[in-house]
Design an enzyme around this catalytic site. Structure first.
Site, PDB file in Angstrom:
ATOM      1  N   ASP A 241       0.821  -1.203   0.000  1.00 40.16           N
ATOM      2  CA  ASP A 241       0.000   0.000   0.000  1.00 40.16           C
ATOM      3  C   ASP A 241       0.866   1.269   0.000  1.00 40.16           C
ATOM      4  O   ASP A 241       1.898   1.319   0.688  1.00 40.16           O
ATOM      5  CB  ASP A 241      -0.849  -0.049   1.274  1.00 40.16           C
ATOM      6  CG  ASP A 241      -1.809   1.092   1.409  1.00 40.16           C
ATOM      7  OD1 ASP A 241      -2.814   1.095   0.698  1.00 40.16           O
ATOM      8  OD2 ASP A 241      -1.541   1.991   2.240  1.00 40.16           O
ATOM      9  N   GLU A 303       1.236  -0.376  -5.021  1.00 42.08           N
ATOM     10  CA  GLU A 303       0.291   0.673  -5.355  1.00 42.08           C
ATOM     11  C   GLU A 303       1.154   1.848  -5.799  1.00 42.08           C
ATOM     12  O   GLU A 303       1.737   2.550  -4.973  1.00 42.08           O
ATOM     13  CB  GLU A 303      -0.543   1.070  -4.137  1.00 42.08           C
ATOM     14  CG  GLU A 303      -1.666   2.002  -4.513  1.00 42.08           C
ATOM     15  CD  GLU A 303      -2.294   2.712  -3.323  1.00 42.08           C
ATOM     16  OE1 GLU A 303      -1.640   2.880  -2.299  1.00 42.08           O
ATOM     17  OE2 GLU A 303      -3.458   3.119  -3.456  1.00 42.08           O
TER      18      GLU A 303
HETATM   19  C1  GLC Z   1      -4.059   3.321  -0.106  1.00 40.62           C
HETATM   20  C2  GLC Z   1      -5.334   2.517   0.014  1.00 40.62           C
HETATM   21  C3  GLC Z   1      -6.428   3.416   0.506  1.00 40.62           C
HETATM   22  C4  GLC Z   1      -6.023   3.939   1.870  1.00 40.62           C
HETATM   23  C5  GLC Z   1      -4.675   4.626   1.804  1.00 40.62           C
HETATM   24  C6  GLC Z   1      -4.124   4.875   3.163  1.00 40.62           C
HETATM   25  O1  GLC Z   1      -4.146   4.299  -1.053  1.00 40.62           O
HETATM   26  O2  GLC Z   1      -5.648   1.938  -1.219  1.00 40.62           O
HETATM   27  O3  GLC Z   1      -7.660   2.755   0.589  1.00 40.62           O
HETATM   28  O4  GLC Z   1      -6.998   4.832   2.352  1.00 40.62           O
HETATM   29  O5  GLC Z   1      -3.713   3.832   1.142  1.00 40.62           O
HETATM   30  O6  GLC Z   1      -3.739   3.686   3.756  1.00 40.62           O
END
Ligand code: GLC
Length: 590
Positions: A241, A303
């Site tokens: 993430d 991500e």
């Molecule tokens: C990422 C996740 C999202 C979350 C953020 C903070 O972007 O996909 O859902 O709110 O991280 O952890």
């Protein structure tokens, strides 16, 4: 059935085509062994061939009637996923969490939140998934913990405790003034004053999500040990993430201010000093070493909402030593049906300097669903099929989001008091939050769409569920679900689609995106033609450069208007928002 006379005639004619196009010799031979081919062992690591499916666990299947999805619910739906053709599931966080960010605020990295079940339930799910050849990928959130994590409880308790340095603590600029102008991704200052020790802590996301200090070696060790905990339990890798946010400028330079204001009323800002700092790659290399300690090619997915392909390419690492699958937000966020834009991006990433495997998706738990985002308000179902064909036929590891296969649409809350996602509360009405793309999976037309026996599920079931649900769509050969199933099955049976080369065609066309997928020796050649416009289009393909002469393509999956007969490539008409996926072959004389 072929009779002998026809067989001899075909051999002669194929021979004629072959004299002009020697590479088609192998193609003819391969027609015979197609079935064998289909079952031949896949080349390369599993994640290159796989279709990955994201599950938002709160919303997939509730097994105990509390209105929230859970692990046993997921296990009960594994047959559905297997029949759909899914190879791996990435499950959004299920760790213990106060749920401020619905699981992305973790208070224990090596346990399961009782809301979702137990570790034993988790182990059973992994075992059951394995029986169905489905791998389980954990979500891993390294940038921040919950403010309820014991690490943070210790860190905030005094300036001198051992874990003080596990988070980012700084003095304010002056009384009531944060250390600098950095902003949280979720609105307002990224610094929160903590009266216990009279310092500010840094949080890139909600105030309840303090950022870990990745410059501290003990933090790294603790997090890598957490990864090992799950790898030991048989997970096939991690989706990491918010990975580009791991480091901040130690000198605390102010970020540049941009014109205008954002949805939270703050000045727009370039996150220059809190995003994508070079040390991120050092951590990714270390994480890769951790997964490499385990057999079975565990995968790292990042991500990576990188600003361009060059930045995205860095995620693969200089020596294939970082992330195998950086999510490509460039493709996800084209946000218009633009053949030139998709062509440009597909071509660019396909040739990425690292030789990395592209990883595409259109929807996830943070994005407005693709049904709405790419739809034109009239032909959305057809466009959903068009986007599915794009996702599942390009050279990439595709990532689906639960419900896209049935055409689930974004269903935002209508009243502020119904909003669950805090950013919807902070930003209402301009920013309604992410509830709309996280609504319960629509299994059938019964109460709560078969998701839960509760009186009220945690988010309301969209009204569209009466028509758009797994049960109804399974019976309809023209449904979005049936289309996805056919596409996924075709990807399985056609080696060229699974791992063939990608060759863009008709480079300039403003409406039609077309490409070949083929094995290096032309033994399997698949033509994909996608009409992104609301008008029928006629195009001409010249495949001579590929060693394929006068030819036609036989539909494997195509819009119904195109019929079942082969279409000549020199005059190829495709209906509005049409899809054509066909095998290319030499024209046989009548
Ligand atoms: C990422 C996740 C999202 C979350 C953020 C903070 O972007 O996909 O859902 O709110 O991280 O952890």
């Amino acid at each position: 059935m072929w009779n002998r006379a026809k067989f001899i005639f075909a051999i002669v004619t194929i021979g004629l085509c072959l004299s002009a196009n020697p590479s088609l010799a192998q193609q003819a031979a391969s027609q015979v062994s197609k079935a064998e081919h289909a079952h031949s062992k896949a080349q390369g690591p599993w994640w290159k061939q796989a279709v990955i499916y994201e599950i938002y666990p709160r919303s997939f299947q509730d097994s105990n009637g509390d209105g929230v999805g859970d692990i046993n619910g997921i296990t009960s739906r594994l047959d559905y996923l297997r029949d759909l053709g899914i190879d791996a599931i990435w499950i959004s966080p299920m760790y213990p969490s106060p749920l401020v960010d619905f699981g992305y605020d973790i208070s224990d990295y090596t346990a399961i939140d009782p809301l979702y079940g137990t570790l034993a339930d988790f182990d059973r799910m992994v075992r059951e998934a394995k029986k169905r050849n489905i791998r389980v990928i954990m979500d891993f959130v390294p940038n921040h913990t919950s403010d309820q994590h014991p690490w943070f409880a210790e860190s905030r308790s005094s300036r001198t405790v051992p874990k003080r340095d596990w988070y980012i603590w700084r003095d304010g600029k002056g009384p009531g003034q944060p250390p600098n102008n950095w902003q949280s991704w979720f609105g307002h200052s990224a610094w929160k004053f903590d009266p216990t020790t009279n310092q500010y802590y840094y949080h890139h996301f909600y105030t309840e999500q303090p950022d870990l200090n990745w410059r501290n070696p003990q933090v790294r060790k603790a997090m890598y040990d957490a990864m090992r905990f799950w790898l030991d339990r048989g997970v096939a890798g991690f989706r990491i993430d918010a990975v580009s946010r791991l480091f901040e400028d130690p000198d605390l330079h102010d970020d540049p201010i941009l014109p205008g204001k954002n949805a939270y009323g703050d000045p727009n800002i370039a996150h220059k000093y809190t995003d994508n700092l070079p040390e991120v790659h050092e951590v990714l290399r270390e994480m890769r070493k951790v997964v490499n300690e385990y057999p079975g090619n565990p995968v790292l997915i990042s991500e990576a909402d990188e600003p361009n392909i060059a930045e995205l390419t860095k995620m693969y690492g200089g020596k294939d030593d970082e992330v195998q699958l950086p999510m490509d937000f460039q493709i996800a966020d084209v946000n218009k049906r633009s053949a030139p834009e998709f062509r440009r991006l597909l071509n660019e990433i396909d040739k990425n300097a690292a030789g990395g495997q592209p990883h595409y998706f259109f929807s996830n738990h943070d994005q407005v669903r693709q049904w709405d985002r790419y739809g034109d308000g009239v032909h959305n179902d057809q466009i959903a099929k068009l986007m599915a064909a794009l996702l599942l036929t390009t050279r990439a590891t595709p990532l689906m989001y639960y419900g896209e296969e049935i055409g689930m649409r974004t269903t935002d809350p209508v009243r502020k008091e119904d909003v669950q996602d805090p950013i919807g509360k902070i930003g209402w009405p301009e920013e309604k939050g992410r509830d709309g793309e996280r609504t319960p999976m629509q299994w059938d037309a019964s109460k709560n769409a078969g998701f839960s026996a509760a009186q009220r599920p945690w988010l309301p079931v969209p009204p569209s569920s009466t028509e758009y649900n797994v049960k109804a769509e399974s019976k309809d050969p023209n449904s979005i679900l049936s289309f996805y199933k056919r596409l996924l099955a075709l990807r399985q049976s056609e080696p060229a689609l699974r791992d063939g080369l990608y060759l863009p065609l008709i480079g300039e066309d403003p409406y039609v995106l077309a490409y070949l997928r083929k094995k290096p020796n032309n033994s399997d050649v698949i033509l994909v033609v996608l009409n992104m416009s609301a008008e029928p289009r006629t195009v001409k393909f010249d495949l001579a450069a590929e060693g394929i002469g006068d030819s036609s393509a036989k539909p494997l999956i195509a819009s119904p208007e195109m019929g079942h007969d082969s279409t000549l490539l020199s005059h190829f008409t495709i209906p509005e928002f049409g899809v054509f996926i066909g095998s290319v072959h030499c024209v046989l004389a009548p």
